[in-house]
Each structure stands twice: as C-alpha cells, then as structure tokens.
Design an enzyme around this catalytic site. Structure first.
Site, PDB file in Angstrom:
ATOM      1  N   SER A 102      11.504   3.382   7.424  1.00  0.00           N
ATOM      2  CA  SER A 102      11.390   1.933   7.407  1.00  0.00           C
ATOM      3  C   SER A 102      12.046   1.367   8.656  1.00  0.00           C
ATOM      4  CB  SER A 102      12.069   1.358   6.157  1.00  0.00           C
ATOM      5  OG  SER A 102      12.075  -0.057   6.157  1.00  0.00           O
ATOM      6  N   ARG A 103      11.803   0.079   8.910  1.00  0.00           N
ATOM      7  CA  ARG A 103      12.464  -0.578  10.043  1.00  0.00           C
ATOM      8  C   ARG A 103      13.912  -0.913   9.729  1.00  0.00           C
ATOM      9  NH1 ARG A 103       8.631  -5.593  10.693  1.00  0.00           N
ATOM     10  NH2 ARG A 103       8.795  -5.372   8.425  1.00  0.00           N
ATOM     11  N   ILE A 111       0.823  -1.200   0.000  1.00  0.00           N
ATOM     12  CA  ILE A 111       0.000   0.000   0.000  1.00  0.00           C
ATOM     13  C   ILE A 111       0.862   1.255   0.000  1.00  0.00           C
ATOM     14  CG2 ILE A 111      -0.242   0.065   2.515  1.00  0.00           C
ATOM     15  CD1 ILE A 111      -2.901   1.066  -0.129  1.00  0.00           C
ATOM     16  N   ALA A 112       2.025   1.203   0.642  1.00  0.00           N
ATOM     17  CA  ALA A 112       2.938   2.347   0.630  1.00  0.00           C
ATOM     18  C   ALA A 112       3.422   2.626  -0.788  1.00  0.00           C
ATOM     19  CB  ALA A 112       4.122   2.089   1.560  1.00  0.00           C
ATOM     20  N   HIS A 138      -0.133   1.338  14.025  1.00  0.00           N
ATOM     21  CA  HIS A 138      -0.741   2.615  13.635  1.00  0.00           C
ATOM     22  C   HIS A 138      -0.792   3.596  14.799  1.00  0.00           C
ATOM     23  CE1 HIS A 138      -3.063   0.996   9.866  1.00  0.00           C
ATOM     24  NE2 HIS A 138      -1.751   0.934   9.750  1.00  0.00           N
ATOM     25  N   ASP A 164      -8.819  -5.836   7.953  1.00  0.00           N
ATOM     26  CA  ASP A 164      -8.360  -5.621   6.583  1.00  0.00           C
ATOM     27  C   ASP A 164      -9.506  -5.497   5.588  1.00  0.00           C
ATOM     28  OD1 ASP A 164      -5.625  -5.910   4.887  1.00  0.00           O
ATOM     29  OD2 ASP A 164      -5.275  -6.324   7.002  1.00  0.00           O
ATOM     30  N   LYS A 180      -6.250   2.692   6.964  1.00  0.00           N
ATOM     31  CA  LYS A 180      -7.258   1.905   7.672  1.00  0.00           C
ATOM     32  C   LYS A 180      -6.747   0.465   7.779  1.00  0.00           C
ATOM     33  CE  LYS A 180      -8.234  -0.202   3.834  1.00  0.00           C
ATOM     34  NZ  LYS A 180      -7.661  -1.573   3.799  1.00  0.00           N
ATOM     35  N   TYR A 197      11.578   5.039  12.109  1.00  0.00           N
ATOM     36  CA  TYR A 197      10.441   5.954  12.048  1.00  0.00           C
ATOM     37  C   TYR A 197      10.736   7.220  12.851  1.00  0.00           C
ATOM     38  CZ  TYR A 197       8.130   1.913  10.069  1.00  0.00           C
ATOM     39  OH  TYR A 197       7.809   0.850   9.266  1.00  0.00           O
TER      40      TYR A 197
END
Length: 335
Positions: free
Chosen positions: A34-35, A13-14, A79, A178, A97, A58
């Site tokens: 990112s991680r 989605i990113a 989130h 989801d 979402k 982040y």
C-alpha cells in the site's frame, strides 16, 4: 502446488480479489502493498496477513520473497509503473483492467514480461465466466452463423465528484477505461481487431470522458457499436447478431447468469452457473476466483501468458482505446 499471492493496492477490487483467493484451496494471500502503513495494516488485519508482510510501499512488496505472484490493483495511472516494478523483481503479474493508460505502456509491460520469461495477464475476469465460455462455444459451433454485428453498452450515472478517481484525469479516470473496456473487449473476443474506428464522446468539467460511443468496422464486413457512460444508466446489455440468429447477454453484460439464443424462429434461454456466486454470499469475491484458477493453471503448465486473454490482444484493445481517446480529445499524462 499452491501459490502465494501478494496484492498491490487496498481498494474495493483488491478486497474482492482477496475474498476470491479465499475460495481456492491452492491460493494463499500472504502479502499486501500500500502507499501507507495505515492502509496496509487495515487490509492485512481484515484478510489475515501477517504483520511482517503488510508493506507500506510497493517496493517492499516487490522485495518480499514469500510472494509467488502479484495482483496489481492500483489505479490505472500506476499499472505500468507497478507491473514493471514487480516483473523486474522476478514476480509474475496479474494486472487489473484497464491494463494501462495507453498501448505504448502496454507494449512495454508485455515486452518486459517476455524478456524476463515471466507470466503476465490482464485481469479481464469476464472472459473466464460461464456465460463468456458459452458464447465462445456457440460461436465456434457456428450456431448463429457468420457474425454481422455486435452491440454492447455499459454505463451508470455517477454523481460528479472531482475528488473521486473516476473523475480524476491524473488517475486515468473516465468511462472508457473503467466501463468501456468491457464492451470493447467483448467485441475483440468476438470479432478481433477492427480496421476502422469512429468515436464520439463528451468530456466533463474535470477533462475525463463521461459518455462515449464507438463504432468499429472489420475486414469481415461486420460492425460493432460500444457505449460507456458515467452520465446515464445504460442498458448494460449486449447482442451478437449473425446470419442465422443472435445471442443476447442481459444486464449485467460483463457478468450475466444467462444467455438468450435465437436461431430461425427458435428461442432458447440458457441458464448458467451464477457469474458472481459466492456460496450464498455475493460479496465473497464473486466470479473472480475463475480467473485466478486459470492463472494458476497456466503457471503450473509453465506458460507465460493466457490462451484466453492473450497479451497481444490486450495490446490491440489498448490501441483501439488510444484511437478512441484521440478522436474525442482525451489525453493522459503518462510516466
């Protein structure tokens, strides 16, 4: 006035959101968080982000003063944490979402945004698509009379994979957050907040919900039936029935390109601008650019939230989701 966006997360989605930003001349992707360094660099290379703004944490993204607003695209489980991180760093946020794991988290996110005077919105992109705009217009014009019922389902058969985030309870996996959030958000848009909710669900071996049915009742006398599934390919359609007719949203109900409106024996098929049109390339962010445009319009107007996806409604939908999870025996570990 242009806006400089940062994206928290590097998943599917990113990437779609980054493509969508490229469709708007006043939206610019300038940073990613990112991680890992590898994830940040790969995403940054793909989307033309300068090396110094490819952040391996982040926290570093939150500290990047070139960013005007952050899109949170991390897993559901993060989130709450990430939205608060960016809000407390003074960044407005568009959060994917489902907004959070539960209503308590959602309410805190909203409270912090209001305390700090910063824009916040749930990225329920369907609300901004032509079909959903038209549904609201038809209902406002009383075309189908007083709504009596809504039926909507959204589900696909996924191979059971304990390693996939959809089956990982620690990441907020399951069909409800989801997939089920789409029909339940549609019900909220049409009927408001239910005063009665009855849910049935099947939990899989990893402890997440794999099929859920939700029956909601409203003070108006209307009812809504929503289903989500990771075990079966559902119709992925929706039907809104009133005293004078009905509106049908075909497959895929969360991003249809047409509506069917039937009123007292007359049937009309309304063709609408493609929900996922991408100037000939369906992968170019699809219809995500419509919600981005709305967010930027709200920011220009000095607004702190959306009039189409209000924060109080987002929290109310999360409360409904909490009720459903309580009834089917699903719990998440929040932090």
């Amino acid at each position: 006035m242009s806006f400089r966006w940062g994206i928290a997360g590097t998943g599917v989605i990113a990437n779609s959101f980054a493509d969508a930003l490229g469709r708007l001349p006043d939206a610019h992707l300038v940073a990613v968080g990112s991680r890992s360094r590898k994830g940040a660099d790969a995403f940054g290379e793909k989307h033309g982000i300068a090396a110094r703004h490819r952040h391996a944490s982040y926290e570093d993204l939150a500290a990047d003063d070139t960013v005007d607003i952050v899109y949170v695209a991390s897993p559901h489980s993060h989130h709450h944490e990430h939205t608060l991180l960016f809000l407390n760093a003074g960044r407005p946020v568009l959060c994917e979402k489902a907004f959070s794991l539960d209503a308590e988290q959602a309410a805190e996110m909203v409270a912090v945004s209001r305390e700090r005077g910063l824009f916040l919105m749930e990225a329920m992109w369907s609300r901004f698509l032509p079909a959903y705009v038209k549904v609201r217009e038809l209902l406002a014009e009383d075309v189908i009379g007083e709504v009596q019922s809504l039926e909507a389902d959204f589900g696909f058969q996924f191979p059971a994979d304990p390693e996939h985030r959809l089956f990982d309870r620690a990441l907020g996996g399951g069909s409800l957050l989801d997939l089920g959030v789409y029909p339940l958000s549609l019900a909220s848009m049409v009927l408001g907040t239910p005063d009665r909710v009855t849910a049935y669900g099947t939990l899989g071996s990893t402890g997440v919900d794999e099929h859920v049915a939700v029956l909601s009742g409203y003070d108006s006398g209307a009812v809504a039936l929503a289903q989500s599934s990771m075990r079966a390919n559902l119709g992925c359609t929706a039907r809104i029935t009133g005293t004078e007719g009905h509106i049908e949203l075909p497959f895929l109900m969360h991003c249809p390109d047409e509506l069917t409106v039937q009123t007292r024996g007359t049937t009309e098929r309304l063709s609408l601008p493609a929900a996922r049109e991408g100037d000939g390339d369906d992968t170019a962010g699809g219809g995500l650019h419509r919600q981005i445009r709305h967010v930027q319009e709200r920011l220009r107007a000095g607004e702190l939230e959306s009039d189409i996806m209000p924060l109080d409604e987002t929290v109310a939908v999360m409360r409904t989701l909490d009720t459903v999870r309580d009834q089917i025996g699903l719990s998440y570990t929040t932090h």
